[in-house]
Design a protein around this motif. Structure first.
Motif, mmCIF file in Angstrom:
data_model
loop_
_atom_site.group_PDB
_atom_site.id
_atom_site.type_symbol
_atom_site.label_atom_id
_atom_site.label_comp_id
_atom_site.label_asym_id
_atom_site.label_seq_id
_atom_site.Cartn_x
_atom_site.Cartn_y
_atom_site.Cartn_z
ATOM 1 N N SER A 1 0.361 -1.049 0.269
ATOM 2 C CA SER A 1 0.148 0.531 0.227
ATOM 3 C C SER A 1 0.633 1.422 -0.020
ATOM 4 O O SER A 1 0.077 1.700 -0.451
ATOM 5 N N GLY A 2 2.130 0.854 0.671
ATOM 6 C CA GLY A 2 2.922 2.469 1.013
ATOM 7 C C GLY A 2 3.081 3.019 1.878
ATOM 8 O O GLY A 2 2.978 4.642 2.354
ATOM 9 N N ALA A 3 3.000 2.649 2.998
ATOM 10 C CA ALA A 3 2.795 2.866 4.120
ATOM 11 C C ALA A 3 3.952 3.973 4.710
ATOM 12 O O ALA A 3 5.368 3.127 3.582
ATOM 13 N N ILE A 4 4.137 5.083 5.253
ATOM 14 C CA ILE A 4 5.425 5.925 5.379
ATOM 15 C C ILE A 4 5.821 4.895 5.795
ATOM 16 O O ILE A 4 7.635 5.630 4.937
ATOM 17 N N GLN A 5 6.421 4.793 6.521
ATOM 18 C CA GLN A 5 7.735 3.320 6.754
ATOM 19 C C GLN A 5 8.534 3.143 5.894
ATOM 20 O O GLN A 5 9.877 2.770 5.337
ATOM 21 N N HIS A 6 8.051 2.181 5.164
ATOM 22 C CA HIS A 6 8.103 1.364 4.109
ATOM 23 C C HIS A 6 8.745 2.331 3.081
ATOM 24 O O HIS A 6 9.374 2.577 2.323
ATOM 25 N N LEU A 7 8.382 3.698 2.971
ATOM 26 C CA LEU A 7 8.063 4.170 1.679
ATOM 27 C C LEU A 7 9.759 5.023 2.199
ATOM 28 O O LEU A 7 10.806 5.610 1.605
ATOM 29 N N ALA A 8 9.596 5.558 3.546
ATOM 30 C CA ALA A 8 11.523 5.550 3.977
ATOM 31 C C ALA A 8 12.062 4.946 3.095
ATOM 32 O O ALA A 8 13.500 5.343 3.455
ATOM 33 N N GLY A 9 12.181 3.966 3.430
ATOM 34 C CA GLY A 9 13.274 2.446 2.846
ATOM 35 C C GLY A 9 13.891 2.427 1.223
ATOM 36 O O GLY A 9 14.491 2.148 1.357
ATOM 37 N N MET A 10 12.333 3.085 0.751
ATOM 38 C CA MET A 10 12.184 2.953 -0.864
ATOM 39 C C MET A 10 12.808 4.091 -1.713
ATOM 40 O O MET A 10 12.780 3.849 -3.054
ATOM 41 N N LYS A 11 12.104 5.287 -1.573
ATOM 42 C CA LYS A 11 11.528 6.398 -2.462
ATOM 43 C C LYS A 11 12.504 6.789 -3.197
ATOM 44 O O LYS A 11 12.475 7.405 -3.730
ATOM 45 N N ASP A 12 14.213 6.668 -2.292
ATOM 46 C CA ASP A 12 15.452 7.018 -3.618
ATOM 47 C C ASP A 12 15.789 5.884 -4.752
ATOM 48 O O ASP A 12 16.683 6.615 -4.913
ATOM 49 N N SER A 13 14.448 5.054 -4.526
ATOM 50 C CA SER A 13 15.128 3.954 -5.892
ATOM 51 C C SER A 13 14.633 4.778 -7.077
ATOM 52 O O SER A 13 13.946 6.089 -7.152
ATOM 53 N N LYS A 14 15.350 4.790 -8.457
ATOM 54 C CA LYS A 14 15.825 5.394 -9.276
ATOM 55 C C LYS A 14 14.120 5.241 -10.131
ATOM 56 O O LYS A 14 13.993 6.261 -11.587
#
Length: 311
Positions: free
Chosen positions: A260-273
């Motif tokens: 779903s994209g919980a904030i704690q998950h986004l914090a770990g992968m949002k720098d992906s290209k």
């Protein structure tokens, strides 16, 4: 400014996590490395070849064979008498060693830095990456952990650092190595994988997680990740977890399936290209950061995608 970078290794090769830490240290000043362990001559030689390295300090002792933080910290503290900053990768090992060094030096630790703004000024994410804080240390010695996804990896060739043996004593004996349970996989390790396929709670079970995610990852030559919800539900092992409380990754391509994209998950992968999201909920937060979004039933889409991929 002289910096001392802790070198992570497996007894034979320098781990990739060390290389961004060297880049960060180079922006602060002269780079020296610390290699600890037993029979680590080959590691020291490889470390000396890293671009920008001036000196490699080698501490060899049976007590350092497993690089326990309780044994490594005293060695680092002694060397800090001639260095201004202690720099470690923000990994499990680094986050174990750095606080002990900071405590022994009686200074504040600066965690998870993402840029170097000056000799004693850095930026770091707060509120799960929703804000960036600029922090300045007034301590005589600086201890920092480096977020590896925020810095380019230093080149593994081109350096000509000198190797120097240092005192390896200081282990208090209060901790001892008992055993290690290592997860072995032919797939790339998450923090160094160029492609990552991650699954979420929507997969429904451990059987369906592996039945859908593993074949797709194998065809792409990708690492396998998971959301915290999937790990907590027992669908995937803990070392698969991507997020603020898991591993921070920044691959070339990140496939988020049923996440779903919980904030704690986004914090770990949002720098992906490039981020590709597959989810049946068109309002899922993951689509706000995705470069490519596919709304639909993952149980139909993923097998079809896997089948059409070559290999």
């Amino acid at each position: 400014m002289k910096t001392l970078v802790f070198v992570e290794h497996d007894g034979a090769v320098v781990k990739d996590a060390t290389l961004p830490a060297v880049t960060a240290a180079a922006q602060m000043g002269e780079v020296h490395l610390l290699v600890t362990g037993a029979n680590v001559g080959a590691v020291a030689e490889a470390a000396a070849k890293i671009a920008g390295v001036g000196k490699v300090h080698v501490a060899e002792s049976p007590a350092l064979e497993h690089q326990l933080a309780e044994a490594v910290a005293p060695v680092a503290v002694r060397l800090m008498a001639d260095h201004d900053a202690f720099v470690v990768p923000s990994t499990t090992a680094g986050r174990n060693i750095a606080p002990r060094v900071a405590a022994l030096l009686d200074v504040m630790q600066l965690s998870d830095i993402t840029s170097v703004e000056g000799d004693n000024t850095f930026t770091r994410p707060i509120y799960a990456g929703n804000a960036i804080a600029t922090v300045r240390s007034r301590d005589a010695k600086i201890v920092v952990t480096v977020r590896g996804t925020a810095f380019e990896k230093a080149a593994t060739e081109g350096g000509s650092g000198t190797i120097e043996t240092v005192d390896a004593s200081g282990n208090s004996g209060k901790a001892k190595f008992v055993s290690a349970e290592l997860a072995k996989s032919e797939r790339p390790e998450l923090t160094s994988a160029k492609i990552i396929v991650s699954g979420g709670r929507a997969l429904g079970s451990s059987e369906q997680f592996h039945a859908l995610i593993d074949p797709l990852a194998d065809k792409l030559g990708a690492g396998v990740g998971a959301s915290r919800a999937a790990v907590d539900a027992g669908y995937a092992p803990n070392d698969y977890q991507v997020g603020q409380t898991g591993k921070i990754v920044a691959p070339e391509v990140y496939l988020a399936i049923g996440i779903s994209g919980a904030i704690q998950h986004l914090a770990g992968m949002k720098d992906s290209k490039i981020i590709v999201a597959i989810n049946k909920d068109e309002d899922a937060p993951i689509f706000q950061v995705a470069d490519v979004g596919l709304v639909g039933d993952l149980f139909k889409i993923v097998p079809e995608l896997t089948e059409k991929l070559p290999g």
